[in-house]
Design an enzyme around this catalytic site. Structure first.
Site, PDB file in Angstrom:
ATOM      1  N   CYS A   1      -7.285   4.756  -4.018  1.00 49.88           N
ATOM      2  CA  CYS A   1      -7.906   3.941  -2.967  1.00 49.88           C
ATOM      3  C   CYS A   1      -9.418   3.859  -3.159  1.00 49.88           C
ATOM      4  O   CYS A   1     -10.032   2.816  -2.921  1.00 49.88           O
ATOM      5  CB  CYS A   1      -7.590   4.518  -1.592  1.00 49.88           C
TER       6      CYS A   1
ATOM      7  N   ARG B   1      -0.166  -0.713  -0.442  1.00 51.92           N
ATOM      8  CA  ARG B   1      -1.303  -1.539  -0.855  1.00 51.92           C
ATOM      9  C   ARG B   1      -0.949  -3.017  -0.668  1.00 51.92           C
ATOM     10  O   ARG B   1      -0.567  -3.709  -1.610  1.00 51.92           O
ATOM     11  CB  ARG B   1      -1.667  -1.235  -2.301  1.00 51.92           C
TER      12      ARG B   1
END
Length: 217
Positions: A54, A131
């Protein structure tokens, strides 16, 4: 199709329909979908703050932010973490990587926004957003959505390219081929009648066949 599956499908956002409205606390104050009217918006979720994949995505989005802004496009992140975790993570990225995160991050502890956008995928996690990336146009319409697994990072240049392609299609009523980049030739929509097909072949386009023609903008 089972009742549960039908319910899940009904609850998922759909391309070319209004994006689910939201109002949420972010690292830049309270934000609503309506705040972005007149602009393009890339809304993207990540599984958790303070995680390596991330972090690579957020730093890449931050580096690309000026390019998105040139396209009248804003960025808005989201995870299930708290507002305080977001603030701490943003400060950590600045301290350790030397990069400012210039866009807001939604706190979504209730998972209200994540569930509205189908960001929670039970096969991957019941408590973290995968995601997921959503491109919303200036009229609040959902134009594209892309899902990645939790284990693999996204390619931020692809989302920049996709925004450019969508804007080009809207402006010129054309399609864009695989791998299209600004400046490349575009695809002319297929003719809808025999007469249009005949006219197409004589229109001066670069035609491989009556249904496959390109042109330069």
């Amino acid at each position: 199709m089972s009742e549960n599956t039908e319910q899940a499908v009904r609850g998922m956002p759909r391309i070319n329909e209004p994006a689910p409205a939201f109002e949420a606390k972010t690292t830049h104050g309270v934000k609503k979908l309506a705040d972005y009217k007149g602009k393009w918006l890339v809304l993207f979720s990540h599984p958790a703050d303070f995680t390596p994949v991330c972090t690579t995505e957020f730093t890449a989005f931050a580096r690309a932010y000026p390019e998105f802004q040139k396209l009248n496009t804003e960025l808005l992140g989201l995870s299930i973490d708290s507002h305080y975790a977001h603030v701490a993570w943003v400060r950590n990225i600045k301290e350790k990587f030397g990069i400012d995160i210039p866009f807001p991050i939604i706190e979504d502890l209730s998972m209200k926004v994540a569930n509205a956008y189908g960001m929670i995928q039970p096969g991957a996690s019941d408590t973290s957003a995968v995601r997921a990336t959503f491109i919303i146009d200036p009229n609040g319409m959902l134009r594209a959505m892309v899902y990645y697994p939790m284990s693999n990072g996204r390619s931020i240049p692809e989302f920049l390219r996709l925004v450019q392609a969508l804007q080009t299609s809207d402006a010129h009523k054309v399609a864009t081929p695989e791998g299209w980049q600004p400046g490349d030739k575009v695809i002319v929509p297929p003719p809808q009648s025999v007469q249009e097909a005949e006219e197409r072949m004589a229109a001066g386009y670069e035609c491989t066949d009556w249904y496959f023609c390109k042109k330069a903008l």
